[in-house]
Design an enzyme around this catalytic site. Structure first.
Site, PDB file in Angstrom:
ATOM      1  N   HIS A 164      49.675  42.690  42.604  1.00 60.39           N
ATOM      2  CA  HIS A 164      49.788  42.447  44.040  1.00 60.39           C
ATOM      3  C   HIS A 164      51.178  42.797  44.556  1.00 60.39           C
ATOM      4  O   HIS A 164      52.158  42.777  43.814  1.00 60.39           O
ATOM      5  CB  HIS A 164      49.455  40.997  44.360  1.00 60.39           C
ATOM      6  CG  HIS A 164      47.992  40.690  44.286  1.00 60.39           C
ATOM      7  ND1 HIS A 164      47.476  39.487  44.687  1.00 60.39           N
ATOM      8  CD2 HIS A 164      46.937  41.436  43.884  1.00 60.39           C
ATOM      9  CE1 HIS A 164      46.166  39.496  44.534  1.00 60.39           C
ATOM     10  NE2 HIS A 164      45.814  40.676  44.034  1.00 60.39           N
ATOM     11  N   GLU A 193      53.238  41.207  46.535  1.00 60.99           N
ATOM     12  CA  GLU A 193      54.233  40.133  46.431  1.00 60.99           C
ATOM     13  C   GLU A 193      54.799  40.058  45.021  1.00 60.99           C
ATOM     14  O   GLU A 193      56.016  39.913  44.832  1.00 60.99           O
ATOM     15  CB  GLU A 193      53.608  38.778  46.791  1.00 60.99           C
ATOM     16  CG  GLU A 193      52.900  38.742  48.122  1.00 60.99           C
ATOM     17  CD  GLU A 193      51.409  39.035  48.038  1.00 60.99           C
ATOM     18  OE1 GLU A 193      50.645  38.353  48.733  1.00 60.99           O
ATOM     19  OE2 GLU A 193      51.010  39.956  47.287  1.00 60.99           O
ATOM     20  N   CYS A 236      47.868  35.277  47.710  1.00 61.99           N
ATOM     21  CA  CYS A 236      46.833  34.586  46.950  1.00 61.99           C
ATOM     22  C   CYS A 236      47.492  33.426  46.194  1.00 61.99           C
ATOM     23  O   CYS A 236      48.714  33.281  46.174  1.00 61.99           O
ATOM     24  CB  CYS A 236      46.152  35.547  45.979  1.00 61.99           C
ATOM     25  SG  CYS A 236      47.194  36.049  44.583  1.00 61.99           S
TER      26      CYS A 236
END
Length: 182
Positions: free
Chosen positions: A80, A82, A108
């Site tokens: 991801h 992030e 998430c």
């Protein structure tokens, strides 16, 4: 003539949108920028780990198996945005303590746990994400959460002004877990 400049928050969110253009995910393009004191510390986008084939080449296992967005993260080849931003900061020896994450999508649960442990103090995001636990955990620990709407509405909306349901609205308006698109 009055010069129109974006606020710092909108400027960094626009950069996160630009970073997302590097994404190799077939389902959702996400970009992240970590900033402290108006200085960019790192960026990240979602895609296959370094050196591995991109999803464009291999296909999307989640898509092939009709896995809904926000579920079964372990079936995804991509890291991801992030997480990649945090990894880039760590790789270059840059502390993220006290920083703000600007991300095109709310984190998430897995990314939220990393952001909490990395000392991120504020999350600004554009779009919601079906895995709502990530923002709930972040708020619980005291991370400030704000939603930055699309470019035609450049106001920042503090999470605490949107009622107890959080910055993404009422859970009931989102439908059941399996009803969201990718």
């Amino acid at each position: 003539m009055e010069e129109r400049r974006p606020t710092w928050d909108n400027y960094f969110m626009q950069l996160a949108e630009l970073v997302s253009s590097r994404s190799t995910c077939l389902r959702r393009k996400v970009g992240a920028v970590i900033v402290r004191e108006k200085h960019i510390l790192s960026t990240g986008y979602n895609g296959a780990p370094r050196g591995l084939p991109h999803c464009r080449e291999t296909g999307c296992l989640r898509e092939e198996n009709n896995v809904p967005s926000g579920e079964r993260h372990e079936l995804c080849r991509a890291t991801h945005a992030e997480a990649n931003a945090l990894i880039q900061a760590a790789l270059h020896g840059v502390s993220t303590a006290g920083a703000t994450l600007y991300c095109t999508t709310a984190p998430c649960t897995i990314c939220a746990k990393m952001l909490i442990n990395a000392g991120i103090e504020r999350i600004v995001y554009r779009e919601g994400y079906p895995d709502r636990l990530g923002l709930e955990m972040s708020e619980q620990i005291g991370i400030r959460i704000e939603r930055c709407p699309a470019p035609d509405d450049q106001r920042l909306i503090p999470a605490d002004t949107m009622g107890s349901e959080g910055p993404w609205g009422s859970w009931s308006s989102w439908g059941s877990w399996g009803s969201w698109g990718s």
